[in-house]
Design a protein around this motif. Structure first.
Motif, short mmCIF file in Angstrom:
data_model
loop_
_atom_site.label_atom_id
_atom_site.label_comp_id
_atom_site.label_asym_id
_atom_site.label_seq_id
_atom_site.Cartn_x
_atom_site.Cartn_y
_atom_site.Cartn_z
N UNK A 42 -5.78 -3.42 -4.19
CA UNK A 42 -5.73 -2.16 -4.95
C UNK A 42 -6.11 -0.99 -4.06
N UNK A 43 -5.33 0.08 -4.15
CA UNK A 43 -5.60 1.23 -3.28
C UNK A 43 -6.96 1.86 -3.57
N UNK A 44 -7.46 1.71 -4.81
CA UNK A 44 -8.78 2.24 -5.13
C UNK A 44 -9.85 1.63 -4.22
N UNK A 45 -9.65 0.38 -3.85
CA UNK A 45 -10.60 -0.28 -2.97
C UNK A 45 -10.54 0.31 -1.56
N UNK A 46 -9.35 0.64 -1.12
CA UNK A 46 -9.21 1.29 0.20
C UNK A 46 -9.86 2.67 0.19
N UNK A 47 -9.67 3.39 -0.90
CA UNK A 47 -10.24 4.74 -0.99
C UNK A 47 -11.76 4.73 -0.91
N UNK A 48 -12.38 3.63 -1.32
CA UNK A 48 -13.84 3.57 -1.35
C UNK A 48 -14.45 3.28 0.02
N UNK B 294 0.84 -1.20 0.00
CA UNK B 294 0.00 0.00 0.00
C UNK B 294 0.87 1.25 0.00
N UNK B 295 1.96 1.23 0.75
CA UNK B 295 2.89 2.36 0.76
C UNK B 295 3.43 2.59 -0.66
N UNK B 296 3.78 1.52 -1.33
CA UNK B 296 4.27 1.64 -2.72
C UNK B 296 3.22 2.31 -3.61
N UNK B 297 1.97 1.88 -3.48
CA UNK B 297 0.90 2.45 -4.32
C UNK B 297 0.66 3.92 -3.99
N UNK B 298 0.72 4.26 -2.71
CA UNK B 298 0.53 5.66 -2.33
C UNK B 298 1.61 6.55 -2.95
N UNK B 299 2.84 6.09 -2.90
CA UNK B 299 3.94 6.87 -3.48
C UNK B 299 3.77 7.04 -4.98
N UNK C 222 5.01 17.20 13.49
CA UNK C 222 6.39 17.12 13.00
C UNK C 222 6.54 16.64 11.58
N UNK C 223 5.50 16.05 10.99
CA UNK C 223 5.66 15.40 9.69
C UNK C 223 4.59 15.87 8.71
N UNK C 224 4.98 15.84 7.45
CA UNK C 224 4.02 16.12 6.39
C UNK C 224 3.58 14.78 5.79
N UNK C 225 2.27 14.54 5.79
CA UNK C 225 1.77 13.31 5.20
C UNK C 225 0.32 13.51 4.77
N UNK C 226 -0.12 12.63 3.87
CA UNK C 226 -1.49 12.68 3.37
C UNK C 226 -2.35 11.57 3.93
N UNK C 227 -1.73 10.41 4.16
CA UNK C 227 -2.46 9.22 4.60
C UNK C 227 -1.74 8.61 5.79
#
Length: 301
Positions: free
Chosen positions: A190-196, A22-27, A82-87
């Motif tokens: 698939x990350x699309x499934x997580x997003x849903x 999932x980390x790979x897909x996010x990047x 302390x960190x910048x992140x989206x997820x």
């Protein structure tokens, strides 16, 4: 708003494999992930799978739900400051109840900054079929993790026959009719499934069947190897004589004739050896019930 996913699943189910993918897909999508990772033992083994450029907070020697919501809140607050992140991905220990862990994430301190997407549970398909072999307390925890998932991965499905695969999906759908069930190998989703996913922030505690670690006697033991080395056959002979109460082992084992200790993983009777190109400390974590009684004399460590 930053999306939050809670990764759940019993010991050895494949949570960390899912996490790294999932980390790979996010990047690849240009999103910045951050991780809070919980380990049952004192050795941060799984966190070594997270690349250095990913903000990471570790909680060792316990689970999120029983080490206190305050500690979890502090880790999240630290990341937000302390960190910048989206997820944000929170990977619980295999001994954590997912609802209790999720409930610890909800806090008025940062409620307006986080969007909790849901619980993603990785279930070992073979273990589901063999669940009656587990002790009642462990079986209760295993099934609770599955029952409360918003997305359920029937993992290691490639180890089953087609008939067994159909049985697993049919039984899981009956046990948790609200979750989307995905058949997976190596925890790939698939990350699309997580997003849903869309979780509910209202957790009804009456629906929780408690299985506290204190009643399960689940714990970890760290074995450190000194100057000794083994053949893979010798080591696997020792593994075969272990009691059924040992559920998971992971670490780096010195093997005769090989420069660096090899990465060794064990879950429910299955072993995996992988070469390691960096010299890692020769240590092994044993996870299970009453692991203090496990005989390690044959290792001569």
């Amino acid at each position: 708003m930053k999306d939050v996913y809670l990764f759940s699943g019993f010991l050895g189910s494949g949570k960390t494999s899912m996490l790294t993918d999932v980390i790979r897909q996010l990047k690849e999508k240009g999103l910045k992930p951050a991780v809070i990772m919980n380990e049952l033992g004192k050795l941060p083994f799984d966190s070594q799978a997270v690349e250095d450029d990913v903000p990471l907070k570790e909680m060792l020697d316990g689970c999120i739900c029983c080490s206190g919501a305050e500690k979890t809140e502090a880790q999240i607050q630290s990341l937000l400051l302390d960190s910048e992140f989206d997820v944000l991905i929170i990977e619980t220990t295999g001994a954590a109840h997912p609802v209790e862990a999720l409930d610890a994430v909800y806090s008025p301190l940062f409620a307006e900054q986080l969007n909790v997407k849901g619980i993603v549970t990785v279930a070992d398909s073979k273990l589901w079929l063999d669940r009656e072999t587990l002790t009642p307390q462990i079986r209760s925890l295993f099934m609770e993790q599955i029952r409360h998932a918003h997305l359920l991965l029937a993992n290691k499905i490639d180890l089953l026959t087609e008939t067994q695969q159909a049985q697993v999906i049919y039984e899981l759908q009956g046990f948790n009719p609200h979750a989307f069930i995905l058949q997976t190998t190596h925890g790939r989703v698939p990350f699309q499934l997580l997003e849903s996913l869309t979780a509910t922030s209202q957790v009804d505690k009456r629906d929780i069947v408690s299985a506290p670690i204190s009643s399960i006697h689940l714990g970890s033991r760290l074995v450190e190897f000194t100057e000794c080395a083994f053949t893979q056959q010798q080591f696997e002979e020792w593994v075969r004589q272990l009691p059924d109460s040992v559920y998971r082992m992971k670490g780096y084992v010195p093997v005769e004739g090989i420069k660096n200790p090899m990465l060794f993983q064990y879950a429910y009777g299955m072993v995996q050896w992988l070469p390691e190109y960096v010299k890692m400390p020769a240590k092994l974590v044993i996870i299970g019930e009453n692991v203090g009684a496990v005989n390690v004399i044959g290792l001569d460590y």
